[in-house]
Write a protein that holds these residues in place. Sequence first.
Motif, short mmCIF file in Angstrom:
data_model
loop_
_atom_site.label_atom_id
_atom_site.label_comp_id
_atom_site.label_asym_id
_atom_site.label_seq_id
_atom_site.Cartn_x
_atom_site.Cartn_y
_atom_site.Cartn_z
N MET A 117 -89.96 -39.32 11.64
CA MET A 117 -89.07 -40.04 12.55
C MET A 117 -88.68 -39.06 13.64
SD MET A 117 -85.41 -41.87 11.80
CE MET A 117 -84.68 -43.01 12.97
N VAL A 118 -89.13 -39.33 14.87
CA VAL A 118 -88.88 -38.44 15.99
C VAL A 118 -87.91 -39.11 16.95
CG1 VAL A 118 -89.89 -37.22 17.96
CG2 VAL A 118 -91.15 -37.35 15.79
N ILE A 119 -86.76 -38.49 17.15
CA ILE A 119 -85.75 -38.99 18.07
C ILE A 119 -85.75 -38.05 19.27
CG2 ILE A 119 -83.30 -39.53 18.38
CD1 ILE A 119 -83.52 -39.37 15.04
N THR A 120 -85.91 -38.60 20.46
CA THR A 120 -86.11 -37.73 21.62
C THR A 120 -85.47 -38.31 22.87
OG1 THR A 120 -87.78 -36.54 22.92
CG2 THR A 120 -88.34 -38.77 22.19
N ASN A 121 -85.08 -37.41 23.76
CA ASN A 121 -84.67 -37.81 25.11
C ASN A 121 -85.70 -37.35 26.13
OD1 ASN A 121 -83.95 -35.05 24.74
ND2 ASN A 121 -82.46 -35.18 26.41
N ASN A 122 -86.93 -37.20 25.67
CA ASN A 122 -88.05 -36.75 26.50
C ASN A 122 -89.09 -37.87 26.55
OD1 ASN A 122 -90.43 -35.49 27.47
ND2 ASN A 122 -89.77 -33.50 26.70
N ILE A 123 -89.18 -38.54 27.68
CA ILE A 123 -90.12 -39.65 27.81
C ILE A 123 -91.56 -39.21 27.56
CG2 ILE A 123 -91.24 -41.10 29.58
CD1 ILE A 123 -88.55 -41.92 30.56
N ASN A 124 -91.91 -37.99 27.96
CA ASN A 124 -93.29 -37.52 27.77
C ASN A 124 -93.62 -37.38 26.29
OD1 ASN A 124 -93.64 -37.14 30.66
ND2 ASN A 124 -92.28 -35.38 30.44
N VAL A 125 -92.69 -36.89 25.49
CA VAL A 125 -92.90 -36.80 24.04
C VAL A 125 -93.03 -38.19 23.44
CG1 VAL A 125 -91.80 -36.17 21.86
CG2 VAL A 125 -91.79 -34.55 23.77
N ALA A 126 -92.13 -39.09 23.83
CA ALA A 126 -92.16 -40.45 23.29
C ALA A 126 -93.48 -41.15 23.62
CB ALA A 126 -90.99 -41.25 23.83
N ASN A 127 -93.93 -41.01 24.85
CA ASN A 127 -95.15 -41.68 25.27
C ASN A 127 -96.37 -41.12 24.55
OD1 ASN A 127 -96.44 -43.63 27.03
ND2 ASN A 127 -97.29 -41.87 28.13
N GLY A 150 -86.95 -36.54 31.69
CA GLY A 150 -85.87 -36.30 30.74
C GLY A 150 -84.79 -37.35 30.86
N ILE A 151 -84.20 -37.73 29.72
CA ILE A 151 -83.12 -38.71 29.70
C ILE A 151 -81.82 -37.94 29.46
CG2 ILE A 151 -82.20 -40.76 28.57
CD1 ILE A 151 -85.08 -41.40 27.74
N VAL A 152 -80.89 -38.08 30.40
CA VAL A 152 -79.68 -37.27 30.37
C VAL A 152 -78.45 -38.16 30.56
CG1 VAL A 152 -80.84 -35.20 31.22
CG2 VAL A 152 -79.87 -36.81 32.86
N GLY A 153 -77.28 -37.56 30.39
CA GLY A 153 -76.05 -38.29 30.64
C GLY A 153 -75.30 -38.65 29.36
N GLU A 154 -74.11 -39.23 29.53
CA GLU A 154 -73.23 -39.52 28.40
C GLU A 154 -73.83 -40.54 27.45
OE1 GLU A 154 -70.53 -38.04 27.39
OE2 GLU A 154 -70.58 -36.63 29.07
N ALA A 155 -74.58 -41.51 27.98
CA ALA A 155 -75.19 -42.51 27.09
C ALA A 155 -76.17 -41.85 26.12
CB ALA A 155 -75.90 -43.58 27.92
N ALA A 156 -76.93 -40.88 26.61
CA ALA A 156 -77.87 -40.17 25.75
C ALA A 156 -77.12 -39.34 24.71
CB ALA A 156 -78.77 -39.27 26.59
N VAL A 157 -76.01 -38.72 25.10
CA VAL A 157 -75.20 -37.94 24.16
C VAL A 157 -74.67 -38.85 23.05
CG1 VAL A 157 -73.08 -36.59 23.90
CG2 VAL A 157 -74.55 -36.22 25.89
N ASP A 158 -74.11 -40.00 23.42
CA ASP A 158 -73.57 -40.93 22.42
C ASP A 158 -74.67 -41.42 21.48
OD1 ASP A 158 -71.07 -40.67 23.55
OD2 ASP A 158 -71.22 -42.51 24.75
N VAL A 191 -76.60 -33.09 26.15
CA VAL A 191 -77.50 -33.70 25.17
C VAL A 191 -77.99 -32.65 24.19
CG1 VAL A 191 -79.60 -35.03 24.82
CG2 VAL A 191 -78.19 -35.46 26.84
N ALA A 192 -78.38 -31.48 24.70
CA ALA A 192 -78.85 -30.40 23.83
C ALA A 192 -77.78 -29.96 22.85
CB ALA A 192 -79.32 -29.22 24.67
N GLN A 193 -76.54 -29.90 23.30
CA GLN A 193 -75.44 -29.51 22.40
C GLN A 193 -75.25 -30.54 21.29
OE1 GLN A 193 -72.41 -29.14 25.40
NE2 GLN A 193 -72.70 -26.93 25.62
N ALA A 194 -75.38 -31.83 21.63
CA ALA A 194 -75.28 -32.88 20.61
C ALA A 194 -76.43 -32.78 19.62
CB ALA A 194 -75.27 -34.26 21.28
#
Length: 262
Positions: A117-127, A150-158, A191-194
Amino acid sequence: MMFSARQAEIMALAKEQGRVLVDELAARFAVTPQTIRKDLNDLCDARALNRIHGGAVFPSGNENVKYEARRSMAATEKQAIGRAAADLIPDNSSLFINIGTTTEAVGDALVDHKELMVITNNINVANHLRVFPSIEVVIAGGVVRGSDGGIVGEAAVDFIRQFKVDFAVIGVSAIDEDGALLDFDFREVKVAQAIIANARHVILVSDASKFERTAPVRIGHISQVQTFITDNCPSDSIRAICAEQDVRIIETAPESDHISAE
């Protein structure tokens, strides 16, 4: 100081690509590697470039090197780092993978794994991983950064904070001598800190050029990771910190070339 025409062109290449290598420059200008090392030493002594193993990088303080240039920088080293990281991740695991060309190399090396199960905020990895039926890909929501997917911002952190996973694979833009892990975009850093806070085992992947760079935003400290994978760790202070904090260092190519003084 005044630079020669060849040195000026080397500077232009370094600015465009982010990094220049001795062997490639020697072939480009049809001169010996020793001549190129002398050019690089002159440029580094003038603080126009920063030394790395086998070449030099353009100093970047507030803005990252463009994505396509970063993909081509240390590509072989990143592939080896990616394989070493993938070897630490067993089948039937859950993991985060964050933004970065080195973390993408880890994703490339995971394709033979089963039941991940890979959870990512990297569209290139997901694709890349979405086509493999034995890998479930979960992608964060948020603002998509056009420069690198890259997917960034508070929504990605949550989104990231909903999970507690076995492993996290993180990349950084720079590693300071005091062990600080640094990046350029404060939104990416959050996001990285989360990701670090919600993984049981954090794997930092970074090629040796990151020791020669700087960036303005602090992600955290190398003591927060369990394993650090690099092609070569040239910093005695980082080695000492890792030893004190029980961080395992894995080097894929510890005998890297150095720029020699003439």
